[in-house]
Design a protein around this motif. Sequence first.
Motif, mmCIF file in Angstrom:
data_model
loop_
_atom_site.group_PDB
_atom_site.id
_atom_site.type_symbol
_atom_site.label_atom_id
_atom_site.label_comp_id
_atom_site.label_asym_id
_atom_site.label_seq_id
_atom_site.Cartn_x
_atom_site.Cartn_y
_atom_site.Cartn_z
ATOM 1 N N SER A 21 31.458 19.264 36.310
ATOM 2 C CA SER A 21 29.999 18.900 36.335
ATOM 3 C C SER A 21 29.419 19.121 37.323
ATOM 4 C CB SER A 21 29.891 17.545 36.765
ATOM 5 O OG SER A 21 30.374 16.733 38.018
ATOM 6 N N TYR A 22 27.705 18.975 37.648
ATOM 7 C CA TYR A 22 27.251 19.540 38.619
ATOM 8 C C TYR A 22 27.921 19.215 40.048
ATOM 9 C CZ TYR A 22 23.949 22.194 41.217
ATOM 10 O OH TYR A 22 23.722 22.496 42.306
ATOM 11 N N ALA A 23 27.854 17.689 40.544
ATOM 12 C CA ALA A 23 28.632 17.624 41.482
ATOM 13 C C ALA A 23 30.362 18.400 41.817
ATOM 14 C CB ALA A 23 29.116 15.839 41.272
ATOM 15 N N GLU A 24 30.468 18.730 41.491
ATOM 16 C CA GLU A 24 31.430 19.634 42.222
ATOM 17 C C GLU A 24 30.778 20.766 42.573
ATOM 18 O OE1 GLU A 24 35.329 19.364 39.561
ATOM 19 O OE2 GLU A 24 34.048 18.871 38.138
ATOM 20 N N GLY A 25 29.801 21.160 41.882
ATOM 21 C CA GLY A 25 28.735 22.748 42.040
ATOM 22 C C GLY A 25 30.060 24.412 41.690
ATOM 23 N N GLU A 26 29.557 25.040 42.823
ATOM 24 C CA GLU A 26 30.723 26.079 42.409
ATOM 25 C C GLU A 26 31.971 26.053 42.754
ATOM 26 O OE1 GLU A 26 30.155 29.469 45.719
ATOM 27 O OE2 GLU A 26 29.420 30.881 43.809
ATOM 28 N N ARG A 27 32.994 26.568 41.675
ATOM 29 C CA ARG A 27 34.078 26.859 41.614
ATOM 30 C C ARG A 27 34.746 27.954 41.801
ATOM 31 N NH1 ARG A 27 36.216 22.642 39.194
ATOM 32 N NH2 ARG A 27 38.317 22.986 39.669
ATOM 33 N N ILE A 28 36.068 28.292 43.068
ATOM 34 C CA ILE A 28 36.074 29.843 43.188
ATOM 35 C C ILE A 28 38.074 30.192 42.751
ATOM 36 C CG2 ILE A 28 36.798 31.130 45.300
ATOM 37 C CD1 ILE A 28 34.379 30.122 45.907
ATOM 38 N N VAL A 29 38.228 30.562 41.651
ATOM 39 C CA VAL A 29 39.965 31.058 41.899
ATOM 40 C C VAL A 29 40.224 32.269 42.858
ATOM 41 C CG1 VAL A 29 41.897 31.337 40.116
ATOM 42 C CG2 VAL A 29 39.789 29.648 39.866
ATOM 43 N N VAL A 30 40.870 32.685 42.831
ATOM 44 C CA VAL A 30 41.608 33.776 44.276
ATOM 45 C C VAL A 30 42.141 34.360 42.662
ATOM 46 C CG1 VAL A 30 42.117 34.956 45.902
ATOM 47 C CG2 VAL A 30 40.628 33.084 46.137
ATOM 48 N N ILE A 31 42.434 35.698 43.194
ATOM 49 C CA ILE A 31 43.149 36.236 42.422
ATOM 50 C C ILE A 31 44.238 36.984 42.597
ATOM 51 C CG2 ILE A 31 44.151 37.519 39.673
ATOM 52 C CD1 ILE A 31 42.065 35.957 38.418
ATOM 53 N N SER A 32 45.635 36.841 42.887
ATOM 54 C CA SER A 32 46.527 38.106 43.531
ATOM 55 C C SER A 32 46.562 39.402 42.870
ATOM 56 C CB SER A 32 47.985 37.398 44.123
ATOM 57 O OG SER A 32 49.300 38.540 44.333
ATOM 58 N N SER A 33 46.683 40.634 43.725
ATOM 59 C CA SER A 33 45.989 41.919 43.410
ATOM 60 C C SER A 33 47.959 42.217 42.766
ATOM 61 C CB SER A 33 46.337 43.049 44.138
ATOM 62 O OG SER A 33 47.226 42.810 45.749
ATOM 63 N N ARG A 34 48.885 41.443 43.043
ATOM 64 C CA ARG A 34 50.229 41.510 42.171
ATOM 65 C C ARG A 34 50.242 41.040 40.584
ATOM 66 N NH1 ARG A 34 52.960 38.143 46.502
ATOM 67 N NH2 ARG A 34 51.075 38.063 47.226
ATOM 68 N N PHE A 35 49.388 40.234 40.952
ATOM 69 C CA PHE A 35 49.467 39.516 39.721
ATOM 70 C C PHE A 35 48.592 39.717 38.211
ATOM 71 C CE2 PHE A 35 47.263 35.881 36.400
ATOM 72 C CZ PHE A 35 48.672 35.114 36.327
ATOM 73 N N ILE A 36 47.502 41.232 39.114
ATOM 74 C CA ILE A 36 47.273 42.007 37.751
ATOM 75 C C ILE A 36 47.701 43.664 38.117
ATOM 76 C CG2 ILE A 36 44.199 42.927 37.497
ATOM 77 C CD1 ILE A 36 43.614 40.868 39.477
ATOM 78 N N PHE A 37 48.193 43.802 39.092
ATOM 79 C CA PHE A 37 48.967 45.388 39.645
ATOM 80 C C PHE A 37 49.523 45.334 37.678
ATOM 81 C CE2 PHE A 37 49.723 49.198 41.381
ATOM 82 C CZ PHE A 37 49.491 49.023 42.367
ATOM 83 N N PRO A 38 50.114 44.888 37.573
ATOM 84 C CA PRO A 38 50.555 45.530 36.032
ATOM 85 C C PRO A 38 49.739 45.645 35.004
ATOM 86 C CG PRO A 38 52.329 43.438 36.854
ATOM 87 C CD PRO A 38 50.708 43.797 37.461
ATOM 88 N N LEU A 39 48.594 44.879 34.819
ATOM 89 C CA LEU A 39 47.910 45.407 33.797
ATOM 90 C C LEU A 39 46.451 46.318 33.897
ATOM 91 C CD1 LEU A 39 47.216 41.625 33.594
ATOM 92 C CD2 LEU A 39 48.283 42.869 31.845
ATOM 93 N N LEU A 40 46.581 46.492 35.164
ATOM 94 C CA LEU A 40 46.014 47.792 35.456
ATOM 95 C C LEU A 40 46.061 49.165 34.934
ATOM 96 C CD1 LEU A 40 44.474 47.618 39.436
ATOM 97 C CD2 LEU A 40 43.170 46.953 37.596
ATOM 98 N N LYS A 41 44.857 49.779 34.595
ATOM 99 C CA LYS A 41 45.047 51.165 33.703
ATOM 100 C C LYS A 41 45.644 51.814 35.098
ATOM 101 C CE LYS A 41 41.165 51.115 31.056
ATOM 102 N NZ LYS A 41 39.491 51.514 31.285
ATOM 103 N N GLU A 42 45.946 52.941 34.461
ATOM 104 C CA GLU A 42 46.592 54.594 35.648
ATOM 105 C C GLU A 42 45.906 54.755 36.549
ATOM 106 O OE1 GLU A 42 49.792 57.001 34.266
ATOM 107 O OE2 GLU A 42 50.074 55.092 32.543
ATOM 108 N N ASN A 43 46.246 55.117 38.111
ATOM 109 C CA ASN A 43 45.678 55.830 38.990
ATOM 110 C C ASN A 43 44.019 55.923 38.897
ATOM 111 O OD1 ASN A 43 46.945 57.358 39.584
ATOM 112 N ND2 ASN A 43 47.044 58.505 37.572
ATOM 113 N N THR A 44 43.318 53.796 39.106
ATOM 114 C CA THR A 44 42.341 53.645 39.245
ATOM 115 C C THR A 44 41.900 53.888 40.395
ATOM 116 O OG1 THR A 44 42.474 51.319 39.214
ATOM 117 C CG2 THR A 44 41.762 51.584 37.406
ATOM 118 N N LYS A 45 40.818 53.445 41.201
ATOM 119 C CA LYS A 45 40.475 53.507 42.619
ATOM 120 C C LYS A 45 41.201 52.429 43.558
ATOM 121 C CE LYS A 45 36.900 56.750 42.435
ATOM 122 N NZ LYS A 45 36.121 57.731 41.465
ATOM 123 N N LEU A 46 41.493 51.537 42.535
ATOM 124 C CA LEU A 46 41.945 50.463 42.838
ATOM 125 C C LEU A 46 43.477 49.832 43.184
ATOM 126 C CD1 LEU A 46 40.920 47.472 40.200
ATOM 127 C CD2 LEU A 46 39.652 47.875 42.780
#
Length: 332
Positions: free
Chosen positions: A302-327
């Motif tokens: 609902s609007y009262a809460e305003g913007e919401r933010i979720v931080v996703i750790s690189s360790r969590f994403i790393f195994p899913l990445l394409k190989e050899n990206t600039k990330l």
Amino acid sequence: MTKRPNIPAEIKRRVLVEAGHRCAIHTCKNPNVDIHHIIPWAKCQEHNFNNLIALCPNCHRRVHNGEIDQKSLLMYKASLVKREIKETDLENTQKSINNFSSNIESHQSVLLSEQNNNEYKYSIDFEYPHFIPNMGDLRQINVLLEAQAIKALLCERLRAFEQLFSETNHSDNLILKNLLEQGNAYASSFKIIVHTEGIITIRQSIYYYSSGAAHPNHFTTGVNYFRNPLISINLEHLFTDSLKALDVLSDYCIKILELENQDSEANEWVRDGAGRNWENYDNFVIDENGIIIFFHPYQVGSYAEGERIVVISSRFIFPLLKENTKLHLLWN
Ligand SMILES: [Zn+2]
Ligand SMILES: [Zn+2]
């Protein structure tokens, strides 16, 4: 005349923490603070986080006698968000800029500003970076950033102009008339999150007040580019199996957002706004530790809460990445 209720403790705490329990005017920083309503209480009749700012008695007095105007307060509020985020999620932000090996590249800050006090009132202050040297892909980024600022300026002009002819402007509701007199205000500040030879990411924090609304609003936008050649980063294209990645991201964000929800009715919003659709994940910024996803006000709650933010750790994403990206270089 109804009695003014106290500011709820939770909101008061957030306002104080946002400013580090000091005066929000960064050159002042006096630890003795009051809480001020940017749009005056008499007009807004509510305590909304985006409308509240911590000020020391001296600055507070200068605000009330008009020495510091509302527009300046919105700009101070916009710069506080930057600070709050830096101190929590983005502790390492500064590091990536300082670590940048060659000192040849840097940036200046540009302020695009316009104010109109005629029949339709508005003000816009859009601060954005201009990279130096203005060459190669930095020049391309400069063109894009400037275009983005001009676009915001034109949208504000149009919005103010359209309001002139809108029905609400001819309403005989007194509180609304009062609020309309404030005019629109838009203040945006930026922070460069990553600046390397391979990646540039920028976070733009926006505070805006829409004439007639009871309080200002806040949202963030992320600008993310791979460099040489310049490519706008699209989350969908980062992963070997984009459908699987979407499932993982979405499940994770839904879980985090639901945990933060106070009542389970709000969970339906979350499942919708953070559901398995890449469009829900188009506003983000990449930093040294991972990806920060911004959900617009209304997107997952609902609007009262305003913007919401979720931080996703690189360790969590790393195994899913394409190989050899600039990330891989950034997150190694
Ligand atoms: Zn006040
Ligand atoms: Zn002060």
